[in-house]
Design a protein around this motif. Structure first.
Motif, PDB file in Angstrom:
ATOM      1  N   GLU A 145       0.832  -1.207   0.000  1.00 53.85           N
ATOM      2  CA  GLU A 145       0.000   0.000   0.000  1.00 53.85           C
ATOM      3  C   GLU A 145       0.867   1.258   0.000  1.00 53.85           C
ATOM      4  O   GLU A 145       0.539   2.245  -0.658  1.00 53.85           O
ATOM      5  N   ILE A 146       1.957   1.220   0.746  1.00 58.41           N
ATOM      6  CA  ILE A 146       2.874   2.360   0.776  1.00 58.41           C
ATOM      7  C   ILE A 146       3.446   2.597  -0.617  1.00 58.41           C
ATOM      8  O   ILE A 146       3.458   3.721  -1.113  1.00 58.41           O
ATOM      9  N   ARG A 147       3.880   1.520  -1.260  1.00 58.30           N
ATOM     10  CA  ARG A 147       4.443   1.651  -2.610  1.00 58.30           C
ATOM     11  C   ARG A 147       3.382   2.116  -3.607  1.00 58.30           C
ATOM     12  O   ARG A 147       3.664   2.972  -4.459  1.00 58.30           O
ATOM     13  N   SER A 148       2.183   1.569  -3.524  1.00 58.31           N
ATOM     14  CA  SER A 148       1.098   1.964  -4.435  1.00 58.31           C
ATOM     15  C   SER A 148       0.726   3.433  -4.272  1.00 58.31           C
ATOM     16  O   SER A 148       0.264   4.070  -5.217  1.00 58.31           O
ATOM     17  N   ALA A 149       0.932   3.972  -3.064  1.00 58.62           N
ATOM     18  CA  ALA A 149       0.616   5.375  -2.793  1.00 58.62           C
ATOM     19  C   ALA A 149       1.773   6.301  -3.165  1.00 58.62           C
ATOM     20  O   ALA A 149       1.713   7.499  -2.911  1.00 58.62           O
ATOM     21  N   GLY A 150       2.852   5.733  -3.752  1.00 57.97           N
ATOM     22  CA  GLY A 150       3.979   6.557  -4.189  1.00 57.97           C
ATOM     23  C   GLY A 150       5.081   6.712  -3.174  1.00 57.97           C
ATOM     24  O   GLY A 150       6.034   7.464  -3.392  1.00 57.97           O
ATOM     25  N   GLY A 151       4.979   5.995  -2.054  1.00 57.79           N
ATOM     26  CA  GLY A 151       6.021   6.047  -1.042  1.00 57.79           C
ATOM     27  C   GLY A 151       7.103   5.024  -1.302  1.00 57.79           C
ATOM     28  O   GLY A 151       6.922   4.089  -2.076  1.00 57.79           O
TER      29      GLY A 151
END
Length: 193
Positions: A145-151
């Motif tokens: 989720e962090i990666r999908s949100a651009g983090g």
């Protein structure tokens, strides 16, 4: 040290240690902490969940305590607060569906105020759209989720913490000493021996 006013966003089945320990520790050093839950008022409570690491592929979950709220979410103005704390557990999964909660998180991010998110608290940051270009951590299961949100996911031991500007993140309650110390530094809190 100037007392800071801190908002803590919680909900039913927030992780027991992740709400109670920081709530008490931040008050202990002189800060004012308001714990609020969407749809609930001061004096009402949220149920907590106890997550433990017992050798399984993920944490185990048991019923915890009742945690009494000391603020009414509907009456809050994020502008009145200096910092934000988002404990983990199951609460972030569903309070992230509340647009007023997301707007509050966005206020703290946009204003550059200190934010601490532990464990599944990163789900709330991702849903609010405030992780783009940020380095952070959380419970390992929220890495996608962090990666999908651009983090960018930062790998940490379970007792570690990561600071990126105004954002402090940690994987779970074993990291309380690390993330609380980093958060207090952002708040400008000095603890004298």
């Amino acid at each position: 040290m100037a007392t800071k006013k801190i908002l803590m966003l919680v909900g039913d089945y927030v992780e027991d240690y992740e709400v109670m320990v920081p709530f008490q520790a931040l008050q202990l050093v002189g800060h004012q902490v308001h714990a609020a839950c969407p749809g609930k008022k001061a004096g009402e409570f949220v149920r907590t969940a106890i997550h433990d690491f017992e050798g399984d592929q993920t944490y185990s979950e048991k019923r915890g305590h009742n945690f009494t709220l000391n603020a009414t979410f509907a009456d809050l103005r994020p502008e009145d607060y200096d910092a934000l704390v988002i404990p983990g557990g199951r609460a972030p999964e569903y309070i992230r569906l509340n647009e007023d909660v997301l707007a509050a998180v966005r206020h703290f991010a946009t204003a550059g105020k200190p934010i601490a998110a532990v464990c599944h608290g990163a789900q709330l940051l991702a849903a609010a759209g405030v992780l783009k270009g940020r380095q952070c951590n959380g419970y390992p299961a929220v890495a996608p989720e962090i990666r999908s949100a651009g983090g960018s996911w930062v790998e940490l031991p379970m007792d570690g913490a990561h600071t990126d500007g105004n954002l402090v993140t940690a994987p779970a309650w074993p990291a309380h000493p690390a993330w609380l110390a980093a958060f207090l530094k952002l708040l400008g809190t000095k603890i004298e021996p």
